[in-house]
Design a protein around this motif. Structure first.
Motif: not given
Length: 232
Positions: A202-214, A222-225
């Motif tokens: 696993g390559l750890e990233i911050s929650d600012l760098e990804a977003q589930d889009i459901d 996601a657009e704000l990020k």
């Protein structure tokens, strides 16, 4: 040089967000972001899109991706897994074009926050650690050992009550799959047919760098990020 394939998986059907994979994200189709990131990374001999949809094919090709064949109907329904799709792509490349790849990277089409540097780090880990796969993960903000459930009577209780008095810093951190990509060793994937195994990293990233889009709210977040990360 290693032979490496990028596979962007983008079927046409999407129930929660219609035409999700080509919906405009900050002004351009969302699938264009992972295509551009994969191309800009210079890691791949081929950047292809696996789709069953002619409009997705056209848009993907306009942004520089290859769509050398359409996905089968069997792997275009709600029950097909990502592993099924990757397997079909790899087998079709070999049967139709005589092409075999040492590594493959499956990238999801709704990954506009993905950075090329992360792909490069994942490939480096895959090679140096002789791993089966590498994929980004995000740390849970609260210890999952203190997770709560609602019991049959409607009252709250802990799943692991033995951790009630344990300090947060003494609990082992837990992570979840960021849902952006899987960088795979093709030989081991063809044998095990799993996206991650006992030899995955696993390559750890911050929650600012990804977003589930459901749903639409996820889309706006996601657009704000994206604007926060790339406002410059």
């Amino acid at each position: 040089m290693n032979s490496i394939l990028a596979i962007i998986t983008a079927r046409g059907g999407s129930k929660r967000i219609p035409r999700k994979n080509i919906k405009d994200f900050c002004g351009i189709p969302i699938i264009s972001y992972p295509i551009n990131t994969a191309l800009d990374s210079k890691l791949f001999q081929n950047v292809m899109v696996s789709t069953d949809d002619l409009e997705i094919k056209r848009i993907s090709e306009n942004f520089g991706a290859e769509v050398p064949f359409l996905r089968s109907s069997k792997n275009s329904d709600d029950f097909a897994t990502t592993a099924d799709v990757i397997l079909e792509v790899l087998e079709t490349y070999e049967k139709q074009f005589g092409r075999k790849f040492e590594y493959a990277c499956c990238i999801y089409p709704t990954s506009p926050l993905l950075k090329k540097d992360l792909l490069a780090k994942a490939l480096e880990l895959l090679e140096t650690k002789n791993a089966d796969s590498v994929f980004p993960i995000i740390r849970y903000s609260s210890p999952i050992q203190r997770a709560l459930i609602e019991n049959a009577d409607g009252f709250i209780e802990m799943i692991q009550p033995e951790n009630r008095q344990v300090r947060s810093q003494d609990l082992h951190p837990a992570f979840f799959d960021a849902g952006q990509f899987y960088f795979l060793n093709v030989n081991t994937f063809m044998i095990k047919r799993k996206l991650w195994t006992e030899r995955s990293i696993g390559l750890e990233i911050s929650d600012l760098e990804a977003q589930d889009i459901d749903n639409e709210s996820d889309w706006k977040i996601a657009e704000l990020k994206y604007k926060l990360l790339y406002s410059k």
